[in-house]
Design a protein around this motif. Structure first.
Motif, mmCIF file in Angstrom:
data_model
loop_
_atom_site.group_PDB
_atom_site.id
_atom_site.type_symbol
_atom_site.label_atom_id
_atom_site.label_comp_id
_atom_site.label_asym_id
_atom_site.label_seq_id
_atom_site.Cartn_x
_atom_site.Cartn_y
_atom_site.Cartn_z
ATOM 1 N N VAL A 91 27.558 35.420 47.797
ATOM 2 C CA VAL A 91 28.958 35.721 48.152
ATOM 3 C C VAL A 91 29.802 36.016 46.914
ATOM 4 N N SER A 144 39.928 43.356 47.460
ATOM 5 C CA SER A 144 40.929 42.905 46.496
ATOM 6 C C SER A 144 42.332 43.137 47.024
ATOM 7 N N LYS A 145 43.221 42.174 46.736
ATOM 8 C CA LYS A 145 44.586 42.353 47.259
ATOM 9 C C LYS A 145 45.269 43.542 46.619
ATOM 10 N N LYS A 175 43.465 46.478 35.532
ATOM 11 C CA LYS A 175 44.796 46.225 36.101
ATOM 12 C C LYS A 175 45.901 46.985 35.389
ATOM 13 N N GLY A 205 41.040 27.759 40.256
ATOM 14 C CA GLY A 205 42.411 28.091 40.649
ATOM 15 C C GLY A 205 42.437 29.352 41.477
#
Ligand code: AQP
Length: 332
Positions: free
Chosen positions: A183, A197-198, A112, A7
């Motif tokens: 990768v 990373s966003k 996070k 996902g």
């Protein structure tokens, strides 16, 4: 054919190069020999606050990018996580067999929640790995293609599957991570000590697949390297150059050794200039294709409906087994 499942979250307008090289590209190759289930993780996205209108738009954009990348809806079930209520339902069961202590050990939650403090993070962010375990186990896949950052969550998934199987009855297959070393972790262009990373990268450290290719070329040309001159692969002492070589190798299919040979005696500027061109050539058609697909919303929504139908059949069967084994009375 063995099943694969993975996902991706609709939490940005575009996939970044790390998402693409670390995960999505493997989805395309794996679909040849496997039975694939790929979903847009919108329930995971709302573990942090989202603008509803933007989230809806990004969910479709994420699906369009999968198609543009080459995920084939005839072979792969492409669906939206929230279209299959069994994800949340099995997620609850997974929460009930996870101890607070083991959930606490998840490093992604620690990272996070570090910014705003643990007390401010949502309970959903804390229980994210249990929902992820449910996402996976519902489909009983053999492999889960992900980037390195998801390895710990996958280990938890395996632990939970094993715990459920031994506490009740063998129900789940233990999934293997499918992580391609080359990768598995693409690094930030400005800070090669952290992953691209966003949420953590600065705009100049991250290549968005749908960004203006000229802007991406510029980011490559201004990537951080080191004060030496020599182009060689050494992740310890030359993380910036090594990251560029990895990206170059992944996008062109040329092995790193050959690239190092090609740039012997040349400077970082030459490497960056050529890689900038490689990136432009790679993202330009991807971007065009994505926009083309987004123009036909009925087609896109049709694919997501078709994917949900395929996924729903499998998910309902697994959840019924789980509920029965746990001791829940089936409705008459
Ligand atoms: N830098 C990366 N290198 C290799 N693979 C990566 N992935 C993410 N970053 C890299 C892989 O991309 C897939 C989808 O990721 P996601 O949408 O679930 O988001 P994420 O893992 O949380 O990664 P992001 O994009 O960096 O988001 P933030 O900043 O919110 O953490 C996964 O298979 C992931 O491993």
């Amino acid at each position: 054919r063995p099943r694969v499942l993975s996902g991706i979250q609709p939490t940005a307008d575009s996939y970044h190069l790390g998402n693409y090289l670390g995960a999505v590209r493997q989805w395309v190759t794996l679909q040849e020999e496997h039975e694939p289930f790929f979903f847009i993780a919108d329930l995971h996205a709302i573990t942090v606050e989202q603008d509803p209108k933007v989230l809806r738009e990004r969910t479709r954009r994420a699906a369009a990018q999968l198609l543009a990348a080459g995920v084939d809806p005839e072979r792969s079930a492409i669906f939206v996580q929230s279209h299959i209520p069994e994800h949340a339902q099995l997620g609850w069961v997974m929460q009930c067999i996870t101890s607070f202590g083991e959930a606490r050990r998840m490093t992604q939650f620690k990272d996070k929640s570090a910014k705003g403090g643990e007390g401010a993070a949502s309970v959903g962010l804390f229980s994210y790995p249990m929902l992820m375990a449910a996402d996976i186990l519902l489909y009983r896949p053999a492999y889960v293609p992900v980037g390195e950052d998801q390895r710990q969550h996958l280990e938890l998934t395996r632990d939970l599957a094993q715990r459920f199987n031994s506490r009740y009855k063998k129900t789940f297959r233990l999934p293997e991570p499918y992580i391609l070393k080359e990768v598995a972790k693409i690094y930030d262009l400005q800070d090669p000590a952290i992953k691209m990373s966003k949420s953590a990268s600065s705009p100049s450290g991250l290549i968005d697949m749908l960004d203006d290719p000229k802007a991406s070329a510029k980011k490559i040309r201004s990537a951080v390297t080191d004060s030496e001159m020599e182009i060689r692969f050494d992740e310890e002492s030359k993380p910036g150059v090594s990251n560029l070589l990895r990206i170059y190798s992944a996008l062109t299919g040329t092995d790193i050794e050959t690239l190092v040979g090609k740039y012997a005696g040349k400077g970082y500027g030459d490497l960056k200039k050529d890689l900038a061109e490689v990136v432009v050539d790679y993202v330009t058609p991807f971007r065009e294709k994505t926009h083309q697909i987004l123009e036909d919303r009925a087609y896109l929504d049709g694919i997501l409906a078709q994917g949900a139908e395929k996924a729903g059949v499998v998910a309902r069967r697994t959840l019924a087994d789980v509920y029965e084994r746990v001791g829940l009375v089936a409705p008459a």
